[in-house]
Design an enzyme around this catalytic site. Structure first.
Site, PDB file in Angstrom:
ATOM      1  N   ARG A 101     -28.275  63.690  47.851  1.00 14.52           N
ATOM      2  CA  ARG A 101     -28.925  62.656  48.172  1.00 14.52           C
ATOM      3  C   ARG A 101     -30.460  62.811  48.220  1.00 14.52           C
ATOM      4  NH1 ARG A 101     -27.662  61.243  54.565  1.00 14.52           N
ATOM      5  NH2 ARG A 101     -26.197  60.050  53.667  1.00 14.52           N
ATOM      6  N   HIS A 128     -26.105  54.001  48.056  1.00 16.09           N
ATOM      7  CA  HIS A 128     -24.890  54.829  48.971  1.00 16.09           C
ATOM      8  C   HIS A 128     -23.325  54.207  48.469  1.00 16.09           C
ATOM      9  CE1 HIS A 128     -24.001  57.960  51.783  1.00 16.09           C
ATOM     10  NE2 HIS A 128     -24.395  56.945  52.468  1.00 16.09           N
ATOM     11  N   GLN A 131     -20.393  56.049  50.554  1.00 10.47           N
ATOM     12  CA  GLN A 131     -20.027  55.570  51.344  1.00 10.47           C
ATOM     13  C   GLN A 131     -19.116  54.014  51.288  1.00 10.47           C
ATOM     14  OE1 GLN A 131     -21.190  56.356  54.913  1.00 10.47           O
ATOM     15  NE2 GLN A 131     -19.983  54.946  55.431  1.00 10.47           N
ATOM     16  N   ASP A 224     -26.622  47.605  59.379  1.00 12.21           N
ATOM     17  CA  ASP A 224     -27.314  48.760  58.929  1.00 12.21           C
ATOM     18  C   ASP A 224     -28.150  49.187  59.619  1.00 12.21           C
ATOM     19  OD1 ASP A 224     -27.221  51.554  57.892  1.00 12.21           O
ATOM     20  OD2 ASP A 224     -27.995  50.678  55.749  1.00 12.21           O
ATOM     21  N   CYS A 264     -21.950  52.212  59.125  1.00 12.14           N
ATOM     22  CA  CYS A 264     -22.502  53.595  57.975  1.00 12.14           C
ATOM     23  C   CYS A 264     -22.430  54.381  59.146  1.00 12.14           C
ATOM     24  CB  CYS A 264     -23.211  53.561  56.620  1.00 12.14           C
ATOM     25  SG  CYS A 264     -24.919  53.440  57.371  1.00 12.14           S
ATOM     26  N   ARG A 292     -15.218  59.342  55.000  1.00 10.07           N
ATOM     27  CA  ARG A 292     -16.242  59.317  54.274  1.00 10.07           C
ATOM     28  C   ARG A 292     -15.193  61.213  53.470  1.00 10.07           C
ATOM     29  NH1 ARG A 292     -21.613  58.650  54.565  1.00 10.07           N
ATOM     30  NH2 ARG A 292     -21.196  59.482  52.105  1.00 10.07           N
TER      31      ARG A 292
HETATM   32  N1  NVA Z   1     -29.836  52.524  55.681  1.00 12.14           N
HETATM   33  C1  NVA Z   1     -29.584  54.159  55.893  1.00 12.14           C
HETATM   34  C2  NVA Z   1     -28.090  54.549  56.040  1.00 12.14           C
HETATM   35  C3  NVA Z   1     -28.322  55.948  56.352  1.00 12.14           C
HETATM   36  C4  NVA Z   1     -26.582  56.399  56.568  1.00 12.14           C
HETATM   37  C5  NVA Z   1     -30.434  55.037  55.787  1.00 12.14           C
HETATM   38  O1  NVA Z   1     -30.395  54.778  54.367  1.00 12.14           O
HETATM   39  O2  NVA Z   1     -31.572  56.112  56.312  1.00 12.14           O
HETATM   40  N1   CP Z   2     -23.478  57.238  56.699  1.00  6.57           N
HETATM   41  C1   CP Z   2     -24.290  58.470  56.186  1.00  6.57           C
HETATM   42  O1   CP Z   2     -24.087  58.321  55.290  1.00  6.57           O
HETATM   43  O2   CP Z   2     -24.092  59.799  57.282  1.00  6.57           O
HETATM   44  P1   CP Z   2     -25.513  60.359  57.295  1.00  6.57           P
HETATM   45  O3   CP Z   2     -26.530  60.510  56.955  1.00  6.57           O
HETATM   46  O4   CP Z   2     -24.646  61.163  58.252  1.00  6.57           O
HETATM   47  O5   CP Z   2     -24.074  61.546  56.167  1.00  6.57           O
END
Ligand code: NVA
Ligand code: CP
Length: 307
Positions: A101, A128, A131, A224, A264, A292
């Site tokens: 990540r 992502h 997800q 989101d 998500c 997930r």
């Molecule tokens: N768009 C959000 C998704 C979190 C799972 C972010 O990148 O923070």
């Molecule tokens: N949806 C998602 O990726 O959640 P986290 O940021 O908690 O991993």
């Protein structure tokens, strides 16, 4: 050849289908496959915060008989002294796969280039895809066939989630709508890639600035956070710009009567979605969060079979 999942269109329609079918089988029988028996270790690296991704990869890798090695970038050489490519050269000699990540998509590409083990994008600024596998699994469970369904996304069309819905949605043959202000519309290159994929699958992608038009008759309604990780400094501006794209009960009423709501998570109730929607009867967000686990297990098994 080593396969990676860096963005949603790294998988063809048939491959996406295969992974979703495997996820369904693994959900029915959680300990069916011990693919990582050996035992093998999977490195799971985080430059950003996470609850769902961290837990589901850790539990999923353990379910498959392997050991998760959770690495926080802040306590590693990656991102400081060492490049993604050099880090990959070290890791590939010891682990079965690398899950990362991070911020820049380019870092993932450098990590994957020439690496002998699969590299999985566990969220970047741009996509992502893990997800999305969980989301497609959830939609399939609640709606049956994915092909031909209409999915409407509301809010930040340049977010990783919007880009992933566009690419994964058309790969599945869905009609994807993105409702956002013009300045928050998905990136042109992502739309061009989605259009090419849609021509093969019968899906489509359509951009809207009018939220009500985008919601009309949708089978799946999705949003989101308006403030993705890394965008915190733009918070006030984003709350102002995206205010007209909140998912409310009124917006849900324009979709199909049996439409589902997905997100998500984590969610900001009262901003991108009202509590009565996310906590209401059309919301399937907890199934989505559970999925997930099943989707990522299937992805790992599938990727490790490609070698
Ligand atoms: N768009 C959000 C998704 C979190 C799972 C972010 O990148 O923070
Ligand atoms: N949806 C998602 O990726 O959640 P986290 O940021 O908690 O991993």
């Amino acid at each position: 050849m080593t396969r990676h999942l860096l963005r949603d269109d790294d998988l063809t329609h048939a491959e996406q289908d295969e992974i979703l079918d495997l996820a369904i089988a693994l959900k029915k029988d959680r300990w069916k496959l011990k693919t990582l028996e050996g035992p093998q270790t999977v490195a799971v690296i985080f430059d950003k915060s996470s609850t769902r991704t961290r837990v589901s990869f850790a539990v999923g890798i353990a379910d498959l008989g392997g050991s998760p090695l959770i690495i926080s970038t802040a306590n590693s050489q990656l991102g400081g002294k060492e490049t993604p490519a050099d880090t990959a050269r070290v890791l590939e000699r010891q682990v079965a796969a690398i899950v990362w990540r991070t911020y820049a998509q380019a870092g993932l590409e450098q990590m994957a280039e020439g690496t002998r083990v699969p590299v999985i994008n566990a969220l970047s600024d741009d996509f992502h895809p893990c997800q999305l596998l969980a989301d497609l699994l959830t939609i399939k469970e609640h709606k049956g066939e994915l092909k031909g369904l209409t999915l409407a996304f509301f809010g930040d069309g340049k977010s990783n989630m919007a880009h992933s819905y566009v690419l994964a949605g058309v790969t599945a043959g869905m009609h994807v709508r993105v409702a956002s202000p013009e300045t928050y519309a998905p990136r042109d290159d992502v739309i061009a890639d989605a259009d090419r994929r849609a021509a093969e699958t019968g899906g489509s992608v359509t951009l809207y600035t009018d939220a009500n038009e985008a919601a009309a008759g949708a089978d799946v309604v999705v949003t989101d956070t308006w403030v993705s990780m890394g965008k915190e400094e733009e918070k006030l501006e984003r709350l102002r710009d995206l205010g007209g794209y909140k998912v409310t009960q009124e917006l849900m009423a324009l979709a199909q009567d049996d439409a589902i709501f997905i997100h998500c998570l984590p969610a900001d109730r009262g901003y991108e979605v009202d509590a009565e929607v996310i906590d209401g009867p059309q919301s399937v967000v907890w199934d989505e969060a559970e999925n997930r686990l099943h989707a990522q297990k299937a992805l790992l098994v599938w990727l490790l079979r490609q070698d």
